[in-house]
Design a protein around this motif. Structure first.
Motif, PDB file in Angstrom:
ATOM      1  N   CYS A  91       0.247   4.470  -8.055  1.00  0.00           N
ATOM      2  CA  CYS A  91      -0.227   3.380  -8.901  1.00  0.00           C
ATOM      3  C   CYS A  91      -1.056   2.434  -8.029  1.00  0.00           C
ATOM      4  O   CYS A  91      -1.161   2.617  -6.825  1.00  0.00           O
ATOM      5  CB  CYS A  91       0.942   2.637  -9.551  1.00  0.00           C
ATOM      6  SG  CYS A  91       2.059   1.820  -8.381  1.00  0.00           S
ATOM      7  N   SER A  92      -1.633   1.427  -8.647  1.00  0.00           N
ATOM      8  CA  SER A  92      -2.466   0.506  -7.884  1.00  0.00           C
ATOM      9  C   SER A  92      -1.598  -0.515  -7.139  1.00  0.00           C
ATOM     10  O   SER A  92      -0.439  -0.755  -7.497  1.00  0.00           O
ATOM     11  CB  SER A  92      -3.430  -0.223  -8.823  1.00  0.00           C
ATOM     12  OG  SER A  92      -2.707  -1.113  -9.649  1.00  0.00           O
ATOM     13  N   GLU A  93      -2.191  -1.113  -6.131  1.00  0.00           N
ATOM     14  CA  GLU A  93      -1.480  -2.152  -5.373  1.00  0.00           C
ATOM     15  C   GLU A  93      -1.176  -3.349  -6.265  1.00  0.00           C
ATOM     16  O   GLU A  93      -0.130  -3.978  -6.141  1.00  0.00           O
ATOM     17  CB  GLU A  93      -2.305  -2.573  -4.162  1.00  0.00           C
ATOM     18  CG  GLU A  93      -2.422  -1.481  -3.122  1.00  0.00           C
ATOM     19  CD  GLU A  93      -3.294  -1.868  -1.945  1.00  0.00           C
ATOM     20  OE1 GLU A  93      -3.517  -3.081  -1.722  1.00  0.00           O
ATOM     21  OE2 GLU A  93      -3.756  -0.950  -1.241  1.00  0.00           O
ATOM     22  N   SER A  94      -2.094  -3.680  -7.169  1.00  0.00           N
ATOM     23  CA  SER A  94      -1.856  -4.821  -8.057  1.00  0.00           C
ATOM     24  C   SER A  94      -0.675  -4.549  -8.994  1.00  0.00           C
ATOM     25  O   SER A  94       0.071  -5.467  -9.338  1.00  0.00           O
ATOM     26  CB  SER A  94      -3.115  -5.159  -8.854  1.00  0.00           C
ATOM     27  OG  SER A  94      -3.516  -4.068  -9.646  1.00  0.00           O
ATOM     28  N   THR A  95      -0.472  -3.288  -9.371  1.00  0.00           N
ATOM     29  CA  THR A  95       0.687  -2.942 -10.201  1.00  0.00           C
ATOM     30  C   THR A  95       1.976  -3.175  -9.421  1.00  0.00           C
ATOM     31  O   THR A  95       2.937  -3.736  -9.949  1.00  0.00           O
ATOM     32  CB  THR A  95       0.611  -1.476 -10.668  1.00  0.00           C
ATOM     33  OG1 THR A  95      -0.567  -1.302 -11.450  1.00  0.00           O
ATOM     34  CG2 THR A  95       1.828  -1.075 -11.475  1.00  0.00           C
ATOM     35  N   ALA A 135       2.544   1.707  -3.414  1.00  0.00           N
ATOM     36  CA  ALA A 135       1.537   2.138  -4.384  1.00  0.00           C
ATOM     37  C   ALA A 135       1.216   3.615  -4.198  1.00  0.00           C
ATOM     38  O   ALA A 135       1.102   4.369  -5.177  1.00  0.00           O
ATOM     39  CB  ALA A 135       0.276   1.297  -4.251  1.00  0.00           C
ATOM     40  N   SER A 136       1.106   4.039  -2.975  1.00  0.00           N
ATOM     41  CA  SER A 136       0.818   5.444  -2.690  1.00  0.00           C
ATOM     42  C   SER A 136       1.980   6.337  -3.124  1.00  0.00           C
ATOM     43  O   SER A 136       1.769   7.382  -3.730  1.00  0.00           O
ATOM     44  CB  SER A 136       0.538   5.616  -1.199  1.00  0.00           C
ATOM     45  OG  SER A 136       0.389   6.959  -0.872  1.00  0.00           O
ATOM     46  N   GLU A 171       0.825  -1.205   0.000  1.00  0.00           N
ATOM     47  CA  GLU A 171       0.000   0.000   0.000  1.00  0.00           C
ATOM     48  C   GLU A 171       0.866   1.264   0.000  1.00  0.00           C
ATOM     49  O   GLU A 171       0.579   2.217  -0.710  1.00  0.00           O
ATOM     50  CB  GLU A 171      -0.932   0.020   1.225  1.00  0.00           C
ATOM     51  CG  GLU A 171      -1.921  -1.118   1.283  1.00  0.00           C
ATOM     52  CD  GLU A 171      -1.325  -2.422   1.828  1.00  0.00           C
ATOM     53  OE1 GLU A 171      -0.277  -2.396   2.528  1.00  0.00           O
ATOM     54  OE2 GLU A 171      -1.896  -3.473   1.540  1.00  0.00           O
TER      55      GLU A 171
END
Length: 178
Positions: free
Chosen positions: A148-152, A143-144, A140
């Protein structure tokens, strides 16, 4: 006290607070910068650029809930932006001849080998691997930081680790025997 004198006094207090933070936080920023850049000069430049940006926006930065996280965000985003610019310029000026790759197994020091292999990753993937596994940040948080997204983050880290393991080949990992 005149309004100009109050503003000047507030600016001096802000400058003193920034200088105190820069003294205390510079080593932490440099460590992450070194892992991202892979060399001393690049890390020094990145750290100084980050501190300059923090000073420029100190009023906003000093109000952050977590100043170290704010500074690390500035550092990582500056690194990614500079590397993108560098890669874009390099691609525009390079020849199509393939570059010979050094065999990392020849290098004796695992740390040097790992830094060389990290250098082969694209800037954003390298930033994700360093932040996730070296700085031990959560998915998390990474990503922050990188917007970008967590899945990325998960997929890029997974692909990067596969690539690093494949390039490590037969390099022996040293253990203490315990």
């Amino acid at each position: 006290m005149p309004a100009g004198a109050e503003a000047e006094e507030a600016a001096d207090g802000g400058r003193a607070a920034f200088e105190a933070y820069a003294r205390d936080g510079q080593r932490r920023l440099y460590r992450t910068a070194y892992l991202l850049c892979g060399n001393v000069e690049g890390a020094k430049d990145l750290t100084q650029t980050t501190l300059a940006k923090l000073f420029q926006h100190w009023r906003r930065a000093s109000r952050a809930d977590n100043l170290d996280a704010y500074a690390k965000t500035v550092l990582v985003r500056t690194y990614v932006a500079e590397r993108r610019r560098f890669v874009r310029d390099l691609l525009a000026h390079r020849s199509n001849a393939p570059r010979p790759q050094d065999d990392p197994a020849v290098q004796a020091d695992l740390r040097v080998t790992l830094l060389a292999l990290l250098d082969e990753l694209p800037p954003r993937a390298r930033a994700m691997v360093v932040l996730r596994y070296w700085d031990d940040l959560s998915v998390e948080s990474v990503a922050s930081l990188l917007r970008c997204s967590e899945s990325t983050v998960k997929s890029q880290c997974s692909r990067s680790l596969v690539r690093l393991r494949a390039r490590m080949g037969d390099v022996q990992l040293y253990s203490t025997g315990s």
